[in-house]
Structures are given as C-alpha cells and as structure tokens.
Design a protein around this motif. Structure first.
Motif, PDB file in Angstrom:
ATOM      1  N   LYS A  65      37.152  30.974   3.109  1.00 47.98           N
ATOM      2  CA  LYS A  65      37.424  32.411   2.669  1.00 47.98           C
ATOM      3  C   LYS A  65      38.629  32.753   2.529  1.00 47.98           C
ATOM      4  CE  LYS A  65      32.083  32.999   3.835  1.00 47.98           C
ATOM      5  NZ  LYS A  65      31.426  33.517   3.720  1.00 47.98           N
ATOM      6  N   LEU A  66      39.584  32.223   2.862  1.00 46.28           N
ATOM      7  CA  LEU A  66      40.668  33.296   3.434  1.00 46.28           C
ATOM      8  C   LEU A  66      41.741  31.504   3.204  1.00 46.28           C
ATOM      9  CD1 LEU A  66      39.663  34.537   6.982  1.00 46.28           C
ATOM     10  CD2 LEU A  66      40.486  35.748   4.631  1.00 46.28           C
ATOM     11  N   VAL A  67      43.349  33.065   2.804  1.00 50.43           N
ATOM     12  CA  VAL A  67      44.446  32.392   2.511  1.00 50.43           C
ATOM     13  C   VAL A  67      45.294  32.259   3.482  1.00 50.43           C
ATOM     14  CG1 VAL A  67      45.940  31.065   0.851  1.00 50.43           C
ATOM     15  CG2 VAL A  67      43.974  30.904   0.002  1.00 50.43           C
ATOM     16  N   VAL A  68      45.898  31.342   3.965  1.00 50.38           N
ATOM     17  CA  VAL A  68      47.430  32.176   4.779  1.00 50.38           C
ATOM     18  C   VAL A  68      48.442  31.030   3.813  1.00 50.38           C
ATOM     19  CG1 VAL A  68      47.426  30.286   6.769  1.00 50.38           C
ATOM     20  CG2 VAL A  68      48.706  31.805   7.102  1.00 50.38           C
ATOM     21  N   THR A  69      49.547  32.022   3.446  1.00 54.83           N
ATOM     22  CA  THR A  69      50.773  31.310   3.312  1.00 54.83           C
ATOM     23  C   THR A  69      52.443  31.919   4.459  1.00 54.83           C
ATOM     24  OG1 THR A  69      50.872  33.614   1.896  1.00 54.83           O
ATOM     25  CG2 THR A  69      49.728  32.167   0.944  1.00 54.83           C
ATOM     26  N   GLY A  70      53.061  31.097   4.226  1.00 58.25           N
ATOM     27  CA  GLY A  70      54.592  31.171   4.904  1.00 58.25           C
ATOM     28  C   GLY A  70      55.203  31.185   4.140  1.00 58.25           C
ATOM     29  N   GLU A  71      56.550  32.119   3.887  1.00 60.56           N
ATOM     30  CA  GLU A  71      57.784  32.158   2.955  1.00 60.56           C
ATOM     31  C   GLU A  71      59.247  31.884   3.520  1.00 60.56           C
ATOM     32  OE1 GLU A  71      56.354  36.288   1.564  1.00 60.56           O
ATOM     33  OE2 GLU A  71      57.936  36.756   3.234  1.00 60.56           O
ATOM     34  N   ASN A  72      59.822  31.530   2.458  1.00 61.86           N
ATOM     35  CA  ASN A  72      61.137  31.024   2.365  1.00 61.86           C
ATOM     36  C   ASN A  72      61.801  32.119   2.504  1.00 61.86           C
ATOM     37  OD1 ASN A  72      60.897  28.848   3.940  1.00 61.86           O
ATOM     38  ND2 ASN A  72      61.762  27.258   1.735  1.00 61.86           N
ATOM     39  N   GLY A  73      63.309  32.303   3.634  1.00 66.72           N
ATOM     40  CA  GLY A  73      64.182  33.205   2.712  1.00 66.72           C
ATOM     41  C   GLY A  73      64.260  34.171   4.554  1.00 66.72           C
ATOM     42  N   HIS A  74      65.305  35.472   4.130  1.00 66.42           N
ATOM     43  CA  HIS A  74      65.529  35.976   5.830  1.00 66.42           C
ATOM     44  C   HIS A  74      64.222  37.068   5.383  1.00 66.42           C
ATOM     45  CE1 HIS A  74      67.924  38.040   8.424  1.00 66.42           C
ATOM     46  NE2 HIS A  74      67.743  39.165   7.272  1.00 66.42           N
ATOM     47  N   CYS A  75      64.430  36.921   6.859  1.00 63.16           N
ATOM     48  CA  CYS A  75      63.019  37.699   7.250  1.00 63.16           C
ATOM     49  C   CYS A  75      61.853  37.581   6.662  1.00 63.16           C
ATOM     50  CB  CYS A  75      62.753  38.734   7.481  1.00 63.16           C
ATOM     51  SG  CYS A  75      64.660  39.955   8.790  1.00 63.16           S
ATOM     52  N   PRO A  76      61.084  35.978   7.200  1.00 61.84           N
ATOM     53  CA  PRO A  76      59.851  35.811   5.911  1.00 61.84           C
ATOM     54  C   PRO A  76      58.830  35.872   6.853  1.00 61.84           C
ATOM     55  CG  PRO A  76      60.756  33.874   7.612  1.00 61.84           C
ATOM     56  CD  PRO A  76      61.221  35.183   7.441  1.00 61.84           C
ATOM     57  N   ALA A  77      57.628  36.522   6.003  1.00 61.81           N
ATOM     58  CA  ALA A  77      56.062  36.698   6.718  1.00 61.81           C
ATOM     59  C   ALA A  77      55.641  35.607   6.283  1.00 61.81           C
ATOM     60  CB  ALA A  77      56.168  38.225   5.981  1.00 61.81           C
ATOM     61  N   VAL A  78      54.160  36.034   6.914  1.00 58.87           N
ATOM     62  CA  VAL A  78      53.335  34.513   7.411  1.00 58.87           C
ATOM     63  C   VAL A  78      52.409  35.639   6.092  1.00 58.87           C
ATOM     64  CG1 VAL A  78      51.349  33.481   8.694  1.00 58.87           C
ATOM     65  CG2 VAL A  78      53.878  33.406   9.358  1.00 58.87           C
ATOM     66  N   ARG A  79      50.836  35.430   5.543  1.00 55.87           N
ATOM     67  CA  ARG A  79      50.356  36.619   5.029  1.00 55.87           C
ATOM     68  C   ARG A  79      49.154  35.630   5.156  1.00 55.87           C
ATOM     69  NH1 ARG A  79      53.904  40.325   2.844  1.00 55.87           N
ATOM     70  NH2 ARG A  79      56.288  39.715   2.485  1.00 55.87           N
TER      71      ARG A  79
END
Length: 243
Positions: free
Chosen positions: A20-34
């Motif tokens: 039911k949920l997805v978690v994503t991570g990002e690249n780049g300056h000050c990345p977020a976990v969403r």
C-alpha cells in the motif's frame, strides 16, 4: 504514476510489505526520503537526513519504520519513524552499501563492498529518550569471502527465519545463520549476479542475461531457472512469424 515535485532523480525505491506504500530516495543536494500512498498516488511523508544522495531504502515488516542508506559520499544509515517524521536512530558506515533488508526479528542487514552488517535498534533506550540514538551494528563473519562485493541481501521468514541470504557480484549465493556466521555458499555459475529474493521455502537470484535461478532455502539446493522474458519490442499476443 507518482509525481515527484522536487524533480530530483529517484535513486532508490521499495514497497511496504502490504503493497500500500512506496518509499523513494533521491540523489542530489539535500535529498529527501519520501513515502507515498499507492492508491491515492500522493506523498504522505517527507524526510531529510542525507546530504548527497540515497542508495537504498526499505520498510520494516510492519511498515512502522523505514531505513535509508546514503551513497558513497554520504554513508549514513538512518532509521525513521516516518509517521511522526522523526529520526529514531543513526550511524555511519565505512564501506559503500548497495542493498538493505529488514528481518521479521527486528534487525536489518546492509550489504556492499566487503561489507555485510547486522544492525540492532535498542528499543529500551529509544523509549527513554526523545532524541536520535546510535544504531548498534555488528559485522557478518565473512571468512574467505571478505574481499567480495555483496550486491543483494534478503532476510528469511517462516522456516528460514533468522537466516540471511546474500549474493555477490561475482556470482555467489551466501547463507548467514543467526550468529552472523557465513554458514554456506555456492556458485551460481554466472558471470554476474545483481539481486536476491527469498520466501519461506525458495530463494530467487537475479543474474545477467535475464537469468533467474531458484534454490531451496533450507540447503541452497538448485531447483531450476525461471523462463527468460521476451526481448523488448516483442508483442506476445501475436503468433510468432514462420521462419
């Protein structure tokens, strides 16, 4: 389709155990976990605790917590209470990490370059203080395989609860027991392995050229290969053309 308003590159993704949920991570300056709600296709949590990028993410078995690992210039392992938006525990890793998996027994495992490490959250201390606590990590005992790059990790469940399975980039399937000891390993007979998935009875290893090999989880006995996928651009609804 999930629209990432930050427009940063998504570098890691994982589903919750119930899908039911997805978690994503990002690249780049000050990345977020969403964290995203799959049905609503909407973001429900945004977490900031990495400086340069996120290599891998995963949920705990009950999706109460999630783990994020920074890439080679970050090398921070964070445990989040994502519903509260708080960082529960954190620590540094000295090696490059490429994969993470959470066990039903409450610990999680990171794998990477000359690296298999078991992490334990001190729940008693977490309840006593309202600040981020250090993660407790213990290295897996790799024996003669200490020079390998471990590129995939999965924690067993059911009859294999307490076992941890890893694959190396060079094509080895490894089994660690409850004491973090490398109990057994076998060759996959491929030039490259990339990932591993485990159920209560079977282990699936993703390899090069679309090969997926199946093994018995209890003793790593080889059972067979999955059929390879069709080449890109092939319409499987049409009959093949006569040669």
């Amino acid at each position: 389709l999930l629209l990432n308003a930050s427009r940063k590159t998504v570098s890691a993704l994982a589903f919750s155990p119930d899908g039911k949920l997805v978690v994503t991570g990002e690249n780049g300056h000050c990345p977020a976990v969403r964290v995203w709600d799959v049905e609503e296709r909407a973001q429900i949590s945004e977490l900031h605790g990495h400086k340069h990028g996120v290599t891998c993410v995963t949920f705990s078995p009950c999706a109460e917590y999630l783990v994020s690992v920074g890439h080679r210039h970050d090398r921070v392992v964070n445990v989040w209470d994502w519903k509260k938006g708080t960082l529960v525990a954190s620590n540094k890793v000295s090696c490059r990490v490429t994969a993470v998996a959470f066990s039903e027994e409450g610990f999680f495992v990171t794998a990477g370059q000359r690296h298999v490490k078991f992490w334990f959250l001190d729940s008693a201390r977490e309840l006593k203080v309202k600040e981020t606590v250090p993660l407790l990590g213990r290295s897996g005992l790799l024996g003669g395989l200490h020079d390998n790059v471990f590129c995939g990790v999965a924690c067993g469940g059911g009859g294999t609860l307490g076992s941890t399975f890893c694959v190396t980039r060079s094509g080895l399937l490894c089994l660690f027991n409850r004491r973090r000891v490398l109990e057994k390993w076998i060759g996959l007979k491929v030039s490259l392995a990339t990932c591993v998935c485990v159920g209560e009875e079977l282990v699936f290893c993703g390899c090069d050229n679309g090969t997926v090999r199946i093994f018995q989880a209890q003793d790593l006995r080889y059972l067979g290969d999955l059929p390879k996928p069709h080449p890109l651009g092939v319409d499987v609804t049409r009959a093949p053309q006569p040669r």
